[in-house]
Each structure stands twice: as structure tokens, then as C-alpha cells.
Design an enzyme around this catalytic site. Structure first.
Site, PDB file in Angstrom:
ATOM      1  CG  ASN A 287      -1.505   1.344   1.513  1.00 25.95           C
ATOM      2  OD1 ASN A 287      -2.338   1.852   0.753  1.00 25.95           O
ATOM      3  ND2 ASN A 287      -1.043   1.980   2.585  1.00 25.95           N
TER       4      ASN A 287
ATOM      5  CB  SER B  20      -3.263   4.994  -8.888  1.00 26.96           C
ATOM      6  OG  SER B  20      -3.905   6.212  -9.183  1.00 26.96           O
TER       7      SER B  20
ATOM      8  CE1 TYR C 177       1.096   7.604  -7.081  1.00 26.74           C
ATOM      9  CE2 TYR C 177      -0.688   8.003  -8.630  1.00 26.74           C
ATOM     10  CZ  TYR C 177      -0.245   7.547  -7.393  1.00 26.74           C
ATOM     11  OH  TYR C 177      -1.147   7.029  -6.494  1.00 26.74           O
ATOM     12  CB  ALA C 178       0.656   7.358 -14.865  1.00 27.15           C
ATOM     13  CB  ALA C 179       5.418   5.153 -15.611  1.00 24.27           C
ATOM     14  CB  SER C 180       5.555   4.144 -10.364  1.00 18.14           C
ATOM     15  OG  SER C 180       4.490   4.916  -9.819  1.00 18.14           O
ATOM     16  CE  LYS C 181       0.617   3.912  -6.692  1.00 11.18           C
ATOM     17  NZ  LYS C 181       0.578   3.076  -5.475  1.00 11.18           N
TER      18      LYS C 181
ATOM     19  CB  ILE D 202      -8.708   8.343  -1.391  1.00  8.18           C
ATOM     20  CG1 ILE D 202      -8.938   7.205  -2.413  1.00  8.18           C
ATOM     21  CG2 ILE D 202      -9.208   7.964   0.003  1.00  8.18           C
ATOM     22  CD1 ILE D 202     -10.352   6.727  -2.589  1.00  8.18           C
TER      23      ILE D 202
HETATM   24  N1  NAP Z   1      -5.133   9.212  -1.903  1.00  4.74           N
HETATM   25  C1  NAP Z   1      -5.480   8.944  -3.147  1.00  4.74           C
HETATM   26  O1  NAP Z   1      -6.264   9.675  -3.777  1.00  4.74           O
HETATM   27  C2  NAP Z   1      -4.928   7.721  -3.835  1.00  4.74           C
HETATM   28  C3  NAP Z   1      -5.436   7.400  -5.098  1.00  4.74           C
HETATM   29  C4  NAP Z   1      -4.930   6.279  -5.758  1.00  4.74           C
HETATM   30  C5  NAP Z   1      -3.963   5.507  -5.163  1.00  4.74           C
HETATM   31  N2  NAP Z   1      -3.478   5.843  -3.932  1.00  4.74           N
HETATM   32  C6  NAP Z   1      -2.437   5.000  -3.358  1.00  4.74           C
HETATM   33  O2  NAP Z   1      -2.821   4.603  -2.060  1.00  4.74           O
HETATM   34  C7  NAP Z   1      -1.655   4.287  -1.293  1.00  4.74           C
HETATM   35  C8  NAP Z   1      -1.763   4.929   0.083  1.00  4.74           C
HETATM   36  O3  NAP Z   1      -1.751   6.342  -0.078  1.00  4.74           O
HETATM   37  P1  NAP Z   1      -2.464   7.361   0.938  1.00  4.74           P
HETATM   38  O4  NAP Z   1      -3.429   8.139   0.133  1.00  4.74           O
HETATM   39  O5  NAP Z   1      -2.912   6.671   2.159  1.00  4.74           O
HETATM   40  O6  NAP Z   1      -1.247   8.336   1.213  1.00  4.74           O
HETATM   41  P2  NAP Z   1      -0.436   8.679   2.547  1.00  4.74           P
HETATM   42  O7  NAP Z   1      -1.387   8.950   3.664  1.00  4.74           O
HETATM   43  O8  NAP Z   1       0.528   9.743   2.140  1.00  4.74           O
HETATM   44  O9  NAP Z   1       0.340   7.329   2.861  1.00  4.74           O
HETATM   45  C9  NAP Z   1       1.482   6.957   2.161  1.00  4.74           C
HETATM   46  C10 NAP Z   1       2.171   5.871   2.956  1.00  4.74           C
HETATM   47  O10 NAP Z   1       3.308   5.408   2.221  1.00  4.74           O
HETATM   48  C11 NAP Z   1       4.383   5.291   3.122  1.00  4.74           C
HETATM   49  N3  NAP Z   1       5.678   5.465   2.454  1.00  4.74           N
HETATM   50  C12 NAP Z   1       5.998   6.364   1.500  1.00  4.74           C
HETATM   51  N4  NAP Z   1       7.293   6.225   1.163  1.00  4.74           N
HETATM   52  C13 NAP Z   1       7.784   5.220   1.936  1.00  4.74           C
HETATM   53  C14 NAP Z   1       9.054   4.614   2.056  1.00  4.74           C
HETATM   54  N5  NAP Z   1      10.105   4.995   1.304  1.00  4.74           N
HETATM   55  N6  NAP Z   1       9.209   3.612   2.951  1.00  4.74           N
HETATM   56  C15 NAP Z   1       8.172   3.209   3.713  1.00  4.74           C
HETATM   57  N7  NAP Z   1       6.945   3.740   3.645  1.00  4.74           N
HETATM   58  C16 NAP Z   1       6.755   4.736   2.758  1.00  4.74           C
HETATM   59  C17 NAP Z   1       4.168   6.392   4.154  1.00  4.74           C
HETATM   60  O11 NAP Z   1       4.825   5.980   5.340  1.00  4.74           O
HETATM   61  P3  NAP Z   1       5.707   6.971   6.271  1.00  4.74           P
HETATM   62  O12 NAP Z   1       5.045   8.322   6.219  1.00  4.74           O
HETATM   63  O13 NAP Z   1       5.670   6.316   7.616  1.00  4.74           O
HETATM   64  O14 NAP Z   1       7.031   6.976   5.677  1.00  4.74           O
HETATM   65  C18 NAP Z   1       2.660   6.356   4.306  1.00  4.74           C
HETATM   66  O15 NAP Z   1       2.303   5.398   5.275  1.00  4.74           O
HETATM   67  C19 NAP Z   1      -0.463   4.791  -2.138  1.00  4.74           C
HETATM   68  O16 NAP Z   1       0.134   3.714  -2.795  1.00  4.74           O
HETATM   69  C20 NAP Z   1      -1.109   5.709  -3.158  1.00  4.74           C
HETATM   70  O17 NAP Z   1      -0.372   5.805  -4.344  1.00  4.74           O
HETATM   71  C21 NAP Z   1      -3.946   6.930  -3.244  1.00  4.74           C
END
Ligand code: NAP
Length: 255
Positions: free
Chosen positions: A98, A150, A163-167, A196
Site C-alpha cells: 500500500n 491507482s 506516478y502513472a508509469a510506476s503504478k 481519496i
Molecule cells: N489518496 C489517493 O487519492 C490515492 C489514489 C490512488 C492511489 N493511492 C495510493 O494509495 C496508497 C496509500 O496512499 P495514501 O493516500 O494513504 O497516502 P499517505 O497517507 O501519504 O500514505 C502513504 C504511505 O506510504 C508510506 N511510504 C511512502 N514512502 C515510503 C518509504 N520509502 N518507505 C516506507 N513507507 C513509505 C508512508 O509511510 P511513512 O510516512 O511512515 O514513511 C505512508 O504510510 C499509495 O500507494 C497511493 O499511491 C492513493
């Protein structure tokens, strides 16, 4: 026969959730706890993880490491492996990739370092986690992996090419690994959220948010809990005949 609420397969087992300190990650942890699992909650923010684990100290095991650090990931899996025979933890039966980062920039202004960082965190780290988790789960001949991808990776979005490429890379790996691991009893699926409300999207001002929601048929943002419900379903035996799919949680997002 299993029902849509059949999550009994998680009781007595453990699941690793990365990004457990974030909004969607915390919702996933809560959902999997409610479904009976012990959760390894991974992230870099020790304080947040500690607070989270205090809500259920017996069933939340915080793991503080940077998922982009290959050696740190190996060390985390050694910790998980050392707890496999502890009946209070149980064998690892699930992985939720995640954790993620998003850095918006146009092609002409992108720094390659930012592109590499997104590929490292969103794809390579998730890939290494699948590799190490699959080695453990294959011994049990069962397991489930859920990758949080995503809608941006599925459909593209201007200013978000890295970001799109990574996902999209993670979506491709999800589909390929579902086939490769089918004979081991490990299922691999993904959930693809739309917009979200979390810290990942908090930099959106009202105008930018309205622009995204105008391309969302439901015309509202989703919640972390809605993403967590989809993860819970794909982790449970209720989805035992489903692998290699990307489940949208997006209010019908259209680019
Ligand atoms: N929010 C949206 O609209 C949305 C839409 C589509 C997909 N997503 C995906 O949903 C997932 C969760 O995102 P979120 O919205 O909950 O965002 P978030 O609240 O910013 O959470 C991101 C999480 O990733 C962790 N992280 C980032 N870099 C890291 C690293 N190098 N090592 C370990 N942990 C790392 C952070 O942990 P720490 O802060 O503890 O480092 C945090 O727990 C992501 O993959 C995101 O791409 C989100």
C-alpha cells in the site's frame, strides 16, 4: 460455500501492510484486524506506528523501515520469519503493498531523481516485497497479495506520467504474477482507487479537487475505509476464485 463476509481464513494468520502509517494504510490495518488477522504494520513514521499498535498491541506488530532500502526490507522479512512459529502471530498469509509516493510534474520539468524515486517506492519496493512474501507463503500453499495501484496508472493523467508509469508497472506485475503463482496457491490482485482524501492529495486546492471530481461520476471523493473494504474482500476467502484483477474504488473516474 463462502459468503461475502467470510474472512475466517485470516484468523490465526498474519498479514504485512506497507504504508500502515498513512490514511489508507491505517484503514486497511483496522479492516484486517476486524477480519481476525495479526498485522505487521510497516512504515517509516515510528510515532504513528507506535500509536497505531497501542490500539491493539497483541495483534499489531510495528515494523519501522524504508521500503526503498533493499537491505532494510530483507531485515524486516527476517523479523517476520522469526515470528512465524509464534502461535500468537501465525504464519504470513497476506501482503498488502500500500505504501506509495506521488510527485506531480510535467514531462519537461520532471527531475529524473523524482521519477526514479517514484519507480523505486511504488514499483521496485513492492516487487521485492512480493518476492520475499511469496517465498514464505508458497510453503503454506496459500496466500493473497493485494497491490494498491491507482486509476492514474490505469487511465493516465496529465502531469503525473512518472506516478502513472510506476503504478502501471505494478498493475502489469499483478497480472503476470497471478498467473505465475497460481499453482502455488497464492492469489495476486490490485485495487485502483480514484480520488481519496488523504495526505497524498492534500496539496489539491478547491479548484484542482473540483476538476478531478468533475471527472468522477459520483462527484465526491472516496474514503480510506472504502479502499480498505475492497482490500479486505480480495484478502479473504470470499474472493478465492479471483486472481490477476484490478478492482476499481473510484466512483467511476473517467479521464
Ligand atoms: N489518496 C489517493 O487519492 C490515492 C489514489 C490512488 C492511489 N493511492 C495510493 O494509495 C496508497 C496509500 O496512499 P495514501 O493516500 O494513504 O497516502 P499517505 O497517507 O501519504 O500514505 C502513504 C504511505 O506510504 C508510506 N511510504 C511512502 N514512502 C515510503 C518509504 N520509502 N518507505 C516506507 N513507507 C513509505 C508512508 O509511510 P511513512 O510516512 O511512515 O514513511 C505512508 O504510510 C499509495 O500507494 C497511493 O499511491 C492513493
Amino acid at each position: 460455500m463462502t459468503s461475502l463476509s467470510d474472512t475466517s481464513c485470516l484468523t490465526g494468520h498474519s498479514v504485512l501492510v506497507t504504508g500502515a502509517s498513512g490514511a489508507i494504510g491505517q484503514a486497511i490495518v483496522k479492516r484486517l484486524l476486524a477480519d481476525g488477522a495479526v498485522v505487521f504494520a510497516a512504515g517509516r513514521n515510528e510515532t504513528t506506528l507506535q500509536k497505531l499498535s497501542e490500539t491493539d498491541p497483541a495483534r499489531i506488530v510495528p515494523l519501522v523501515y524504508d521500503i526503498a532500502d533493499e537491505q532494510a526490507v530483507k531485515a524486516a522479512f527476517r523479523t517476520i520469519q522469526s515470528k512465524q512459529s509464534d502461535p500468537a502471530v501465525g504464519s504470513l498469509i497476506g501482503l498488502v503493498n500500500n505504501a506509495g509516493v506521488m510527485d506531480e510534474a510535467s514531462l519537461m520539468l520532471s527531475s529524473l531523481d523524482a521519477v526514479k524515486h517514484q519507480l523505486n517506492v511504488n514499483f521496485l519496493a513492492a516487487y521485492q516485497h512480493m518476492q520475499l512474501a511469496a517465498r514464505l507463503m508458497a510453503r503454506l500453499k496459500q496466500g493473497a497479495i493485494v497491490n494498491v495501484v491507482s486509476q492514474v496508472g490505469e487511465q493516465g493523467s496529465a502531469g503525473m506520467s512518472a506516478y502513472a508509469a510506476s503504478k502501471a508497472a505494478l498493475t502489469g506485475a499483478t497480472k503476470a504474477l497471478a498467473k505465475e503463482l497460481a499453482s502455488t496457491g497464492i492469489r495476486v490482485n490490485a485495487v485502483a482507487p480514484g480520488f481519496i482524501d488523504t495526505s497524498l492529495t492534500e496539496h489539491y486546492d478547491d479548484k484542482a479537487k473540483e476538476a478531478v471530481l468533475s471527472r468522477t461520476a459520483f462527484n465526491r471523493a472516496g474514503t480510506p475505509e472504502q479502499v480498505a473494504d475492497a482490500v479486505g474482500f480480495l484478502m479473504s476467502s470470499a474472493s478465492s476464485y479471483t486472481s490477476g484483477h484490478v478492482f476499481p474504488v473510484d466512483g467511476i473516474f473517467h479521464p
